[in-house]
Motif scaffolding. Structure first.
Motif, PDB file in Angstrom:
ATOM      1  N   ASN A 109       1.073  -1.074  -0.058  1.00  0.00           N
ATOM      2  CA  ASN A 109       0.004  -0.104   0.005  1.00  0.00           C
ATOM      3  C   ASN A 109       1.097   1.394  -0.102  1.00  0.00           C
ATOM      4  O   ASN A 109       1.571   1.514   0.941  1.00  0.00           O
ATOM      5  CB  ASN A 109      -0.983  -0.108   1.284  1.00  0.00           C
ATOM      6  CG  ASN A 109      -1.874   1.192   1.199  1.00  0.00           C
ATOM      7  OD1 ASN A 109      -1.780   1.955   0.410  1.00  0.00           O
ATOM      8  ND2 ASN A 109      -2.496   1.193   2.625  1.00  0.00           N
ATOM      9  N   PRO A 110       0.882   1.948  -1.301  1.00  0.00           N
ATOM     10  CA  PRO A 110       1.664   3.055  -1.170  1.00  0.00           C
ATOM     11  C   PRO A 110       1.488   4.116   0.065  1.00  0.00           C
ATOM     12  O   PRO A 110       2.393   4.846   0.480  1.00  0.00           O
ATOM     13  CB  PRO A 110       1.448   3.980  -2.545  1.00  0.00           C
ATOM     14  CG  PRO A 110       0.325   3.021  -3.160  1.00  0.00           C
ATOM     15  CD  PRO A 110       0.001   1.899  -2.105  1.00  0.00           C
ATOM     16  N   ALA A 111       0.561   4.381   0.553  1.00  0.00           N
ATOM     17  CA  ALA A 111      -0.066   5.174   1.502  1.00  0.00           C
ATOM     18  C   ALA A 111       0.759   5.093   2.824  1.00  0.00           C
ATOM     19  O   ALA A 111       1.086   5.614   3.602  1.00  0.00           O
ATOM     20  CB  ALA A 111      -1.393   5.219   2.000  1.00  0.00           C
ATOM     21  N   THR A 112       1.192   3.758   2.982  1.00  0.00           N
ATOM     22  CA  THR A 112       1.804   3.115   4.270  1.00  0.00           C
ATOM     23  C   THR A 112       3.372   2.861   3.779  1.00  0.00           C
ATOM     24  O   THR A 112       4.181   3.266   4.652  1.00  0.00           O
ATOM     25  CB  THR A 112       1.491   1.813   4.566  1.00  0.00           C
ATOM     26  OG1 THR A 112      -0.037   1.633   4.985  1.00  0.00           O
ATOM     27  CG2 THR A 112       2.152   1.131   5.800  1.00  0.00           C
ATOM     28  N   TRP A 113       3.588   2.395   2.747  1.00  0.00           N
ATOM     29  CA  TRP A 113       4.958   1.891   2.532  1.00  0.00           C
ATOM     30  C   TRP A 113       5.936   2.841   1.687  1.00  0.00           C
ATOM     31  O   TRP A 113       7.067   2.718   1.451  1.00  0.00           O
ATOM     32  CB  TRP A 113       5.063   0.403   1.949  1.00  0.00           C
ATOM     33  CG  TRP A 113       4.647  -0.510   2.909  1.00  0.00           C
ATOM     34  CD1 TRP A 113       3.371  -1.077   2.863  1.00  0.00           C
ATOM     35  CD2 TRP A 113       5.445  -0.886   3.904  1.00  0.00           C
ATOM     36  NE1 TRP A 113       3.205  -1.892   3.918  1.00  0.00           N
ATOM     37  CE2 TRP A 113       4.455  -1.903   4.807  1.00  0.00           C
ATOM     38  CE3 TRP A 113       6.688  -0.827   4.512  1.00  0.00           C
ATOM     39  CZ2 TRP A 113       4.953  -2.421   6.067  1.00  0.00           C
ATOM     40  CZ3 TRP A 113       6.959  -1.467   5.630  1.00  0.00           C
ATOM     41  CH2 TRP A 113       6.168  -2.216   6.386  1.00  0.00           C
ATOM     42  N   LEU A 114       5.436   3.818   0.779  1.00  0.00           N
ATOM     43  CA  LEU A 114       6.196   4.436   0.057  1.00  0.00           C
ATOM     44  C   LEU A 114       7.193   5.305   0.385  1.00  0.00           C
ATOM     45  O   LEU A 114       8.279   5.179   0.154  1.00  0.00           O
ATOM     46  CB  LEU A 114       5.159   5.406  -0.803  1.00  0.00           C
ATOM     47  CG  LEU A 114       5.972   6.072  -1.848  1.00  0.00           C
ATOM     48  CD1 LEU A 114       6.415   5.108  -3.086  1.00  0.00           C
ATOM     49  CD2 LEU A 114       4.996   6.997  -2.710  1.00  0.00           C
ATOM     50  N   VAL A 115       6.945   5.892   1.633  1.00  0.00           N
ATOM     51  CA  VAL A 115       8.120   6.775   2.286  1.00  0.00           C
ATOM     52  C   VAL A 115       9.048   5.900   2.965  1.00  0.00           C
ATOM     53  O   VAL A 115      10.098   6.054   2.937  1.00  0.00           O
ATOM     54  CB  VAL A 115       7.364   7.809   3.363  1.00  0.00           C
ATOM     55  CG1 VAL A 115       8.434   8.259   4.381  1.00  0.00           C
ATOM     56  CG2 VAL A 115       6.181   8.589   2.761  1.00  0.00           C
ATOM     57  N   PRO A 116       8.630   4.895   3.621  1.00  0.00           N
ATOM     58  CA  PRO A 116       9.728   3.727   4.293  1.00  0.00           C
ATOM     59  C   PRO A 116      10.637   3.192   3.015  1.00  0.00           C
ATOM     60  O   PRO A 116      11.872   3.129   3.192  1.00  0.00           O
ATOM     61  CB  PRO A 116       8.981   2.831   4.942  1.00  0.00           C
ATOM     62  CG  PRO A 116       7.845   3.449   5.417  1.00  0.00           C
ATOM     63  CD  PRO A 116       7.412   4.327   4.319  1.00  0.00           C
TER      64      PRO A 116
ATOM     65  N   VAL B 117      15.954   3.468   0.516  1.00  0.00           N
ATOM     66  CA  VAL B 117      16.464   3.598  -0.769  1.00  0.00           C
ATOM     67  C   VAL B 117      17.577   4.757  -0.449  1.00  0.00           C
ATOM     68  O   VAL B 117      18.891   4.603  -0.896  1.00  0.00           O
ATOM     69  CB  VAL B 117      15.847   3.665  -1.896  1.00  0.00           C
ATOM     70  CG1 VAL B 117      16.636   4.244  -3.143  1.00  0.00           C
ATOM     71  CG2 VAL B 117      14.922   2.492  -2.469  1.00  0.00           C
ATOM     72  N   PHE B 118      17.076   5.788   0.288  1.00  0.00           N
ATOM     73  CA  PHE B 118      18.191   6.873   0.532  1.00  0.00           C
ATOM     74  C   PHE B 118      19.281   6.534   1.335  1.00  0.00           C
ATOM     75  O   PHE B 118      20.307   6.702   1.016  1.00  0.00           O
ATOM     76  CB  PHE B 118      17.377   8.079   0.944  1.00  0.00           C
ATOM     77  CG  PHE B 118      18.176   9.175   1.421  1.00  0.00           C
ATOM     78  CD1 PHE B 118      18.711   9.814   0.433  1.00  0.00           C
ATOM     79  CD2 PHE B 118      18.328   9.599   2.689  1.00  0.00           C
ATOM     80  CE1 PHE B 118      19.595  11.268   0.946  1.00  0.00           C
ATOM     81  CE2 PHE B 118      19.194  10.736   3.197  1.00  0.00           C
ATOM     82  CZ  PHE B 118      19.643  11.313   2.269  1.00  0.00           C
ATOM     83  N   VAL B 119      18.782   5.794   2.422  1.00  0.00           N
ATOM     84  CA  VAL B 119      19.982   5.442   3.310  1.00  0.00           C
ATOM     85  C   VAL B 119      21.093   4.639   2.580  1.00  0.00           C
ATOM     86  O   VAL B 119      22.183   4.511   2.965  1.00  0.00           O
ATOM     87  CB  VAL B 119      19.377   4.692   4.579  1.00  0.00           C
ATOM     88  CG1 VAL B 119      20.325   4.272   5.476  1.00  0.00           C
ATOM     89  CG2 VAL B 119      18.656   5.872   5.380  1.00  0.00           C
ATOM     90  N   LEU B 120      20.570   3.635   1.809  1.00  0.00           N
ATOM     91  CA  LEU B 120      21.216   2.772   1.018  1.00  0.00           C
ATOM     92  C   LEU B 120      22.326   3.490   0.289  1.00  0.00           C
ATOM     93  O   LEU B 120      23.367   2.867   0.364  1.00  0.00           O
ATOM     94  CB  LEU B 120      20.464   1.430   0.462  1.00  0.00           C
ATOM     95  CG  LEU B 120      21.249   0.547  -0.514  1.00  0.00           C
ATOM     96  CD1 LEU B 120      21.982  -0.303   0.450  1.00  0.00           C
ATOM     97  CD2 LEU B 120      20.187  -0.318  -1.172  1.00  0.00           C
TER      98      LEU B 120
END
Length: 73
Positions: A22-29, A34-37
């Motif tokens: 669900n992008p509303a839940t999982w898009l930001v994490p 990806v940013f941290v990686l």
């Protein structure tokens, strides 16, 4: 030819990932991970690169040499 494997049609079936995530839940994490990686990979490569001394080296003496001498009074 390649897309005929297991009858996979990406233009018709790629929406299915959003039935699971669900992008509303999982898009930001996902974006944050990806940013941290990316930051971790760049930090590692910067630490093992032979050019790290070029970028980090002794910048203070170079800056001191480039500064103009104060005027004599």
């Amino acid at each position: 030819m390649f897309q005929d494997v297991m009858n996979y049609k990406p233009k018709e079936q790629d929406y299915r990932i959003w039935l699971v995530l669900n992008p509303a839940t999982w898009l930001v994490p996902i974006l944050m991970s990806v940013f941290v990686l990316g930051i971790l990979i760049h930090a590692f490569l910067f630490s093992v690169s032979p050019y790290s001394e070029y970028w980090v080296g002794d910048a203070a003496p170079v800056a001191a040499e480039a500064a103009p001498a104060p005027a004599a009074e």
